[in-house]
Design an enzyme around this catalytic site. Structure first.
Site, PDB file in Angstrom:
ATOM      1  N   ASP A  43       0.837  -1.198   0.000  1.00 42.75           N
ATOM      2  CA  ASP A  43       0.000   0.000   0.000  1.00 42.75           C
ATOM      3  C   ASP A  43       0.877   1.255   0.000  1.00 42.75           C
ATOM      4  O   ASP A  43       0.917   2.005   0.973  1.00 42.75           O
ATOM      5  CB  ASP A  43      -0.949  -0.021   1.213  1.00 42.75           C
ATOM      6  CG  ASP A  43      -1.970  -1.148   1.121  1.00 42.75           C
ATOM      7  OD1 ASP A  43      -2.352  -1.508  -0.013  1.00 42.75           O
ATOM      8  OD2 ASP A  43      -2.376  -1.679   2.163  1.00 42.75           O
TER       9      ASP A  43
ATOM     10  N   ASP B 143      -5.392  -6.412  -6.473  1.00 40.19           N
ATOM     11  CA  ASP B 143      -6.559  -6.286  -5.593  1.00 40.19           C
ATOM     12  C   ASP B 143      -7.399  -5.082  -6.034  1.00 40.19           C
ATOM     13  O   ASP B 143      -7.383  -4.037  -5.387  1.00 40.19           O
ATOM     14  CB  ASP B 143      -6.050  -6.132  -4.149  1.00 40.19           C
ATOM     15  CG  ASP B 143      -7.156  -5.953  -3.124  1.00 40.19           C
ATOM     16  OD1 ASP B 143      -8.319  -6.278  -3.419  1.00 40.19           O
ATOM     17  OD2 ASP B 143      -6.843  -5.470  -2.020  1.00 40.19           O
TER      18      ASP B 143
ATOM     19  N   THR C   1     -15.329  -5.895   5.232  1.00 39.15           N
ATOM     20  CA  THR C   1     -15.370  -5.937   6.699  1.00 39.15           C
ATOM     21  C   THR C   1     -15.694  -4.572   7.300  1.00 39.15           C
ATOM     22  O   THR C   1     -15.908  -4.464   8.504  1.00 39.15           O
ATOM     23  CB  THR C   1     -14.036  -6.469   7.277  1.00 39.15           C
ATOM     24  OG1 THR C   1     -12.982  -5.804   6.598  1.00 39.15           O
ATOM     25  CG2 THR C   1     -13.919  -7.963   7.106  1.00 39.15           C
TER      26      THR C   1
ATOM     27  N   ARG D  40      -2.143  -9.425  12.951  1.00 39.93           N
ATOM     28  CA  ARG D  40      -1.242  -8.684  13.831  1.00 39.93           C
ATOM     29  C   ARG D  40      -0.510  -9.678  14.711  1.00 39.93           C
ATOM     30  O   ARG D  40      -1.079 -10.698  15.097  1.00 39.93           O
ATOM     31  CB  ARG D  40      -2.019  -7.697  14.728  1.00 39.93           C
ATOM     32  CG  ARG D  40      -2.719  -6.581  13.949  1.00 39.93           C
ATOM     33  CD  ARG D  40      -1.704  -5.675  13.261  1.00 39.93           C
ATOM     34  NE  ARG D  40      -2.327  -4.637  12.461  1.00 39.93           N
ATOM     35  CZ  ARG D  40      -2.580  -4.735  11.142  1.00 39.93           C
ATOM     36  NH1 ARG D  40      -2.282  -5.848  10.486  1.00 39.93           N
ATOM     37  NH2 ARG D  40      -3.105  -3.730  10.490  1.00 39.93           N
TER      38      ARG D  40
ATOM     39  N   GLY E   2       0.298  -5.836   5.917  1.00 41.42           N
ATOM     40  CA  GLY E   2       0.846  -4.576   5.418  1.00 41.42           C
ATOM     41  C   GLY E   2       1.595  -3.829   6.499  1.00 41.42           C
ATOM     42  O   GLY E   2       2.804  -3.965   6.667  1.00 41.42           O
ATOM     43  N   ARG E   3       0.834  -3.051   7.284  1.00 45.62           N
ATOM     44  CA  ARG E   3       1.479  -2.151   8.242  1.00 45.62           C
ATOM     45  C   ARG E   3       2.404  -2.817   9.260  1.00 45.62           C
ATOM     46  O   ARG E   3       3.433  -2.221   9.602  1.00 45.62           O
ATOM     47  CB  ARG E   3       0.411  -1.304   8.951  1.00 45.62           C
ATOM     48  CG  ARG E   3      -0.124  -0.239   8.024  1.00 45.62           C
ATOM     49  CD  ARG E   3      -1.399   0.355   8.510  1.00 45.62           C
ATOM     50  NE  ARG E   3      -2.495  -0.586   8.389  1.00 45.62           N
ATOM     51  CZ  ARG E   3      -3.755  -0.298   8.701  1.00 45.62           C
ATOM     52  NH1 ARG E   3      -4.071   0.882   9.176  1.00 45.62           N
ATOM     53  NH2 ARG E   3      -4.700  -1.195   8.529  1.00 45.62           N
TER      54      ARG E   3
ATOM     55  N   LYS F 186       0.722  -7.586  -2.982  1.00 45.24           N
ATOM     56  CA  LYS F 186      -0.657  -7.194  -3.288  1.00 45.24           C
ATOM     57  C   LYS F 186      -0.683  -5.720  -3.711  1.00 45.24           C
ATOM     58  O   LYS F 186      -0.300  -4.833  -2.948  1.00 45.24           O
ATOM     59  CB  LYS F 186      -1.558  -7.381  -2.066  1.00 45.24           C
ATOM     60  CG  LYS F 186      -3.015  -7.020  -2.345  1.00 45.24           C
ATOM     61  CD  LYS F 186      -3.911  -7.372  -1.168  1.00 45.24           C
ATOM     62  CE  LYS F 186      -4.006  -6.311  -0.098  1.00 45.24           C
ATOM     63  NZ  LYS F 186      -4.656  -5.059  -0.509  1.00 45.24           N
TER      64      LYS F 186
ATOM     65  N   LYS G 152     -10.781  -5.542  -6.974  1.00 47.22           N
ATOM     66  CA  LYS G 152     -12.190  -5.847  -6.636  1.00 47.22           C
ATOM     67  C   LYS G 152     -13.137  -5.452  -7.771  1.00 47.22           C
ATOM     68  O   LYS G 152     -14.037  -4.613  -7.602  1.00 47.22           O
ATOM     69  CB  LYS G 152     -12.600  -5.157  -5.337  1.00 47.22           C
ATOM     70  CG  LYS G 152     -11.736  -5.522  -4.143  1.00 47.22           C
ATOM     71  CD  LYS G 152     -12.201  -4.826  -2.875  1.00 47.22           C
ATOM     72  CE  LYS G 152     -11.344  -5.150  -1.681  1.00 47.22           C
ATOM     73  NZ  LYS G 152      -9.985  -4.600  -1.730  1.00 47.22           N
TER      74      LYS G 152
ATOM     75  N   ASP H 183     -18.755  -4.961 -12.134  1.00 53.26           N
ATOM     76  CA  ASP H 183     -19.384  -4.233 -13.245  1.00 53.26           C
ATOM     77  C   ASP H 183     -20.199  -5.255 -14.028  1.00 53.26           C
ATOM     78  O   ASP H 183     -20.365  -6.395 -13.587  1.00 53.26           O
ATOM     79  CB  ASP H 183     -18.281  -3.575 -14.107  1.00 53.26           C
ATOM     80  CG  ASP H 183     -18.775  -2.299 -14.778  1.00 53.26           C
ATOM     81  OD1 ASP H 183     -19.894  -2.319 -15.338  1.00 53.26           O
ATOM     82  OD2 ASP H 183     -18.053  -1.286 -14.744  1.00 53.26           O
ATOM     83  N   ILE H 184     -20.693  -4.872 -15.201  1.00 51.79           N
ATOM     84  CA  ILE H 184     -21.444  -5.846 -15.999  1.00 51.79           C
ATOM     85  C   ILE H 184     -20.479  -6.955 -16.445  1.00 51.79           C
ATOM     86  O   ILE H 184     -19.262  -6.735 -16.533  1.00 51.79           O
ATOM     87  CB  ILE H 184     -22.149  -5.185 -17.218  1.00 51.79           C
ATOM     88  CG1 ILE H 184     -21.127  -4.509 -18.132  1.00 51.79           C
ATOM     89  CG2 ILE H 184     -23.208  -4.196 -16.757  1.00 51.79           C
ATOM     90  CD1 ILE H 184     -21.723  -4.049 -19.461  1.00 51.79           C
ATOM     91  N   PRO H 185     -21.019  -8.172 -16.677  1.00 47.30           N
ATOM     92  CA  PRO H 185     -20.141  -9.311 -16.960  1.00 47.30           C
ATOM     93  C   PRO H 185     -19.112  -9.048 -18.064  1.00 47.30           C
ATOM     94  O   PRO H 185     -17.925  -9.376 -17.907  1.00 47.30           O
ATOM     95  CB  PRO H 185     -21.129 -10.417 -17.360  1.00 47.30           C
ATOM     96  CG  PRO H 185     -22.371 -10.083 -16.588  1.00 47.30           C
ATOM     97  CD  PRO H 185     -22.440  -8.586 -16.568  1.00 47.30           C
ATOM     98  N   ASN H 186     -19.521  -8.427 -19.157  1.00 45.09           N
ATOM     99  CA  ASN H 186     -18.591  -8.210 -20.268  1.00 45.09           C
ATOM    100  C   ASN H 186     -17.422  -7.309 -19.850  1.00 45.09           C
ATOM    101  O   ASN H 186     -16.266  -7.584 -20.173  1.00 45.09           O
ATOM    102  CB  ASN H 186     -19.339  -7.603 -21.460  1.00 45.09           C
ATOM    103  CG  ASN H 186     -18.423  -7.426 -22.651  1.00 45.09           C
ATOM    104  OD1 ASN H 186     -17.858  -8.385 -23.165  1.00 45.09           O
ATOM    105  ND2 ASN H 186     -18.213  -6.184 -23.067  1.00 45.09           N
ATOM    106  N   THR H 187     -17.724  -6.266 -19.113  1.00 45.20           N
ATOM    107  CA  THR H 187     -16.665  -5.324 -18.702  1.00 45.20           C
ATOM    108  C   THR H 187     -15.670  -5.994 -17.761  1.00 45.20           C
ATOM    109  O   THR H 187     -14.453  -5.824 -17.888  1.00 45.20           O
ATOM    110  CB  THR H 187     -17.317  -4.087 -18.024  1.00 45.20           C
ATOM    111  OG1 THR H 187     -18.223  -3.508 -18.961  1.00 45.20           O
ATOM    112  CG2 THR H 187     -16.290  -3.068 -17.611  1.00 45.20           C
TER     113      THR H 187
HETATM  114  O1  C5P Z   1      -1.795  -2.812   6.917  1.00 41.41           O
HETATM  115  P1  C5P Z   1      -2.667  -4.023   7.043  1.00 41.41           P
HETATM  116  O2  C5P Z   1      -1.924  -5.288   7.425  1.00 41.41           O
HETATM  117  O3  C5P Z   1      -3.882  -3.782   7.883  1.00 41.41           O
HETATM  118  O4  C5P Z   1      -3.119  -4.242   5.528  1.00 41.41           O
HETATM  119  C1  C5P Z   1      -4.210  -4.945   5.220  1.00 41.41           C
HETATM  120  C2  C5P Z   1      -4.418  -4.940   3.735  1.00 41.41           C
HETATM  121  O5  C5P Z   1      -5.508  -5.823   3.489  1.00 41.41           O
HETATM  122  C3  C5P Z   1      -4.787  -3.604   3.133  1.00 41.41           C
HETATM  123  O6  C5P Z   1      -4.256  -3.563   1.805  1.00 41.41           O
HETATM  124  C4  C5P Z   1      -6.297  -3.631   3.093  1.00 41.41           C
HETATM  125  O7  C5P Z   1      -6.835  -2.940   1.996  1.00 41.41           O
HETATM  126  C5  C5P Z   1      -6.570  -5.119   2.931  1.00 41.41           C
HETATM  127  N1  C5P Z   1      -7.838  -5.568   3.495  1.00 41.41           N
HETATM  128  C6  C5P Z   1      -8.181  -5.423   4.832  1.00 41.41           C
HETATM  129  N2  C5P Z   1      -9.365  -5.890   5.308  1.00 41.41           N
HETATM  130  C7  C5P Z   1     -10.210  -6.473   4.487  1.00 41.41           C
HETATM  131  C8  C5P Z   1      -9.889  -6.649   3.148  1.00 41.41           C
HETATM  132  C9  C5P Z   1      -8.687  -6.181   2.680  1.00 41.41           C
HETATM  133  O8  C5P Z   1      -7.426  -4.889   5.606  1.00 41.41           O
HETATM  134  N3  C5P Z   1     -11.326  -6.936   4.968  1.00 41.41           N
END
Ligand code: C5P
Length: 249
Positions: free
Chosen positions: A18, A67, A131, A192, A222-223, A40, A69, A72-76
């Protein structure tokens, strides 16, 4: 007890790249290549940097989860999915609420294209309920089910339409596994370390060990890596935790 190699455990780790732009992303790719299973690339980075960031990851012989997500419509969506497959992404996702036809047409388009051109067939995942949405939000949108039931409903729909798996929160792993079997891929964010206090906006978190033990095939982190004083050490600690989950799971 199973004997798990470091690379088998690292394969399960998806790093959430990210970053705000190309240069920052490149420096993370240089640090973490060979230490994670996949990078990702989400909306922020792809909108800022475009396909050249995918090219860079592929040049380094690393795997990519796009990522975006699609919804849209199926063709697109099918055409966008073909473009993703041509870029060489290893995994991408669509919203299950786009419906069976959107998913089926996308799976078919990707199969046809990759077979014809001898490309790697990407794994297609579905997103069920974000979520960030709770039961009240679903009611507001006009969905009759609560989040728990809606997640399982949409995951089953995606499975029947040919998607290979879902992105799912830790709290959904067990019911998805028991409802959809062992071949359905589960990718879980919100990880975490059990040794560190939660400092950011993730509310329902789980350690890498617990997520893998419960049945996650991949975890997204990520973080906890990006914000660590020593990101590579943090990454290696998470790989160790994954391997503990695989050994005891
Ligand atoms: O920094 P962190 O570990 O929270 O990163 C989580 C990654 O997962 C981010 O790219 C976030 O968009 C993605 N994500 C999320 N929760 C979800 C779906 C995707 O944190 N339910």
């Amino acid at each position: 007890m199973k004997n798990i190699s470091n690379s088998e455990a690292a394969d399960k780790l998806i790093f959430a790249l990210d970053a705000a732009g190309y240069d920052e992303a490149v420096s993370w790719i240089d640090i973490l290549s060979g230490h994670v299973g996949m990078f990702k690339v989400g909306f922020e980075l792809f909108t800022a940097a475009g396909p050249k960031i995918i090219d860079y990851i592929k040049q380094k012989n690393q795997r990519v989860f796009l990522d975006l997500k699609f919804h849209d419509i199926p063709n697109t969506v099918a055409r966008a999915a073909e473009a993703a497959a041509k870029m060489g992404v290893d995994m991408f996702n669509v919203h299950a609420s786009g419906g069976s036809k959107m998913i089926r047409d996308t799976v078919k388009a990707v199969e046809t294209l990759t077979e014809k051109d001898g490309l790697v067939k990407p794994v297609i995942l579905a997103v069920t309920v974000l979520t960030s949405l709770n039961d009240v939000d679903l009611q507001e949108i006009g969905f009759a089910k609560n989040t728990n039931d809606q997640v399982l409903h949409l995951a089953s729909l995606a499975n029947a339409a040919g998607a290979s798996g879902v992105v799912a929160s830790a709290q959904d792993i067990v019911k998805l596994r028991s409802g959809l079997g062992n071949d359905f891929i589960i990718v879980t964010p919100g990880i975490r370390s059990s040794r560190e206090p939660v400092k950011d906006d993730q509310k329902r978190t789980l350690s890498a060990t617990e997520a893998v033990k419960l049945g996650a095939d991949y975890i997204v982190v990520g973080r906890p890596i990006r914000q660590a004083t020593d990101p590579l050490a943090a990454c290696e600690q998470i790989v160790k935790e994954i391997s503990e989950g695989m050994t005891t799971g």
